[in-house]
Motif scaffolding. Structure first.
Motif: not given
Length: 330
Positions: A226-231
């Motif tokens: 979830a933390k890496l999804h935008p990247k």
């Protein structure tokens, strides 16, 4: 194929498809290994648990120094961008950094026109290099490892990919910085992110663009994903947003192509290498396909497979590889 990667590939399930323009994203739903026992790079930098600097005062293009001050491992993702110091760089492989250790990490430059200090330390750019560039870099790093030349990329190829992305986007960067392209397209990327938001329990994404497989990323822990999804999402879609192609999205055909690609990935050739941090780094190659997986304690930490651009395959940069191998051995 090692048992951990094969098991995860066999258990990947697709969530309901999401569409935006000519892009289809299938959320990957499992298996979720529970709360992540590590920090992401963004978390570690924000919490002042890690310092990333040039390898020395004079700097070295293909490597950086990372000092962990954390009691937990830190996950650095292949293609993740660090900005500042003498020039912006991207990670050449996924690394699970050991706690409270100093580590030299392999990187590639994505800002060809600068070699002077902008800051003492590196910062998180919030981006992962474009999917097409990542695919080519995964292929070249895999070839380098197979030839005994460590986690070395084809730097000239990386610069050409950055230049091509900037040209397609109509971005004139004074220092030829990849980050300037992402900044110029920030509004479109944010609009796309609102539509293609992560779902509950999501552990990865599989992306099909213009009816053709782009690739997929899988993270074993849903909270870390979830933390890496935008990247990761920006990495896959920036090229499609820059060069949109008209045409209806056919979800059923995209799903069939995705399933076929997973099968193809499972049949690719595998080679294993010592990781820079924890675990083993597995590399996968097959005509038209390149992939990697970091496995630690019989669990897949991160896995990514890409469809290579047409006309590009394993071994396509062997001349450049021989030059890199000579430089590495000097």
């Amino acid at each position: 194929m090692n048992a951990a990667t094969a098991a995860y590939l066999g258990r990947i399930a697709f969530g309901p498809p999401q569409t935006h323009r000519n892009i289809v994203v299938f959320p990957l739903l499992g298996p979720d290994a529970g709360p992540a026992p590590y920090l992401t790079l963004s978390e570690a930098l924000a919490g002042h648990c890690v310092i990333v600097t040039e390898a020395s005062e004079g700097g070295s293009v293909p490597e950086l120094k990372v000092i962990s001050q954390s009691d937990r491992p830190i996950l650095l993702l292949d293609g993740e961008e660090l900005v500042g110091a003498k020039q912006n760089r991207v990670l050449n492989t996924t690394i699970l950094l050991k706690e409270r250790a100093e580590t030299t990490i392999p990187v590639s430059c994505v800002e060809q026109g600068r070699w002077s200090y902008a800051s003492a330390h590196f910062a998180d750019s919030g981006a992962v290099m474009s999917r097409k560039s990542r695919a080519s870099k995964v292929r070249s790093v895999s070839e380098s490892l197979a030839a005994g030349a460590h986690y070395s990329s084809d730097q000239g190829e990386v610069w050409r990919e950055v230049a091509a992305l900037a040209c397609s986007a109509g971005v004139n960067s004074p220092t030829h910085a990849m980050q300037d392209v992402f900044k110029a397209r920030a509004a479109e990327l944010e609009a796309c992110a609102r539509v293609l938001a992560p779902t509950a329990g999501q552990t990865g994404l599989f992306v099909v663009i213009d009816g053709e497989v782009a690739g997929f990323d899988f993270i074993a822990h849903a909270d870390a994903y979830a933390k890496l999804h935008p990247k990761l999402l920006k990495s896959y879609v920036i090229g499609a947003l820059i060069e949109p192609k008209p045409g209806a999205v056919e979800v059923a055909k995209a799903a069939a192509a995705a399933q076929a690609f997973l099968h193809e990935a499972g049949e690719s050739d595998e080679k294993a290498f010592e990781s820079v941090g924890y675990g083993r780094d597995y590399r996968y190659q097959k005509p038209g396909l390149a992939g990697s997986a970091l496995v630690h304690e019989d669990r897949v930490v991160h896995m990514a497979f890409f469809r290579l651009p047409k006309g590009e395959s394993a071994g396509s940069s062997m001349a450049s590889l021989r030059q890199r191998r000579r430089r590495f051995s000097e």
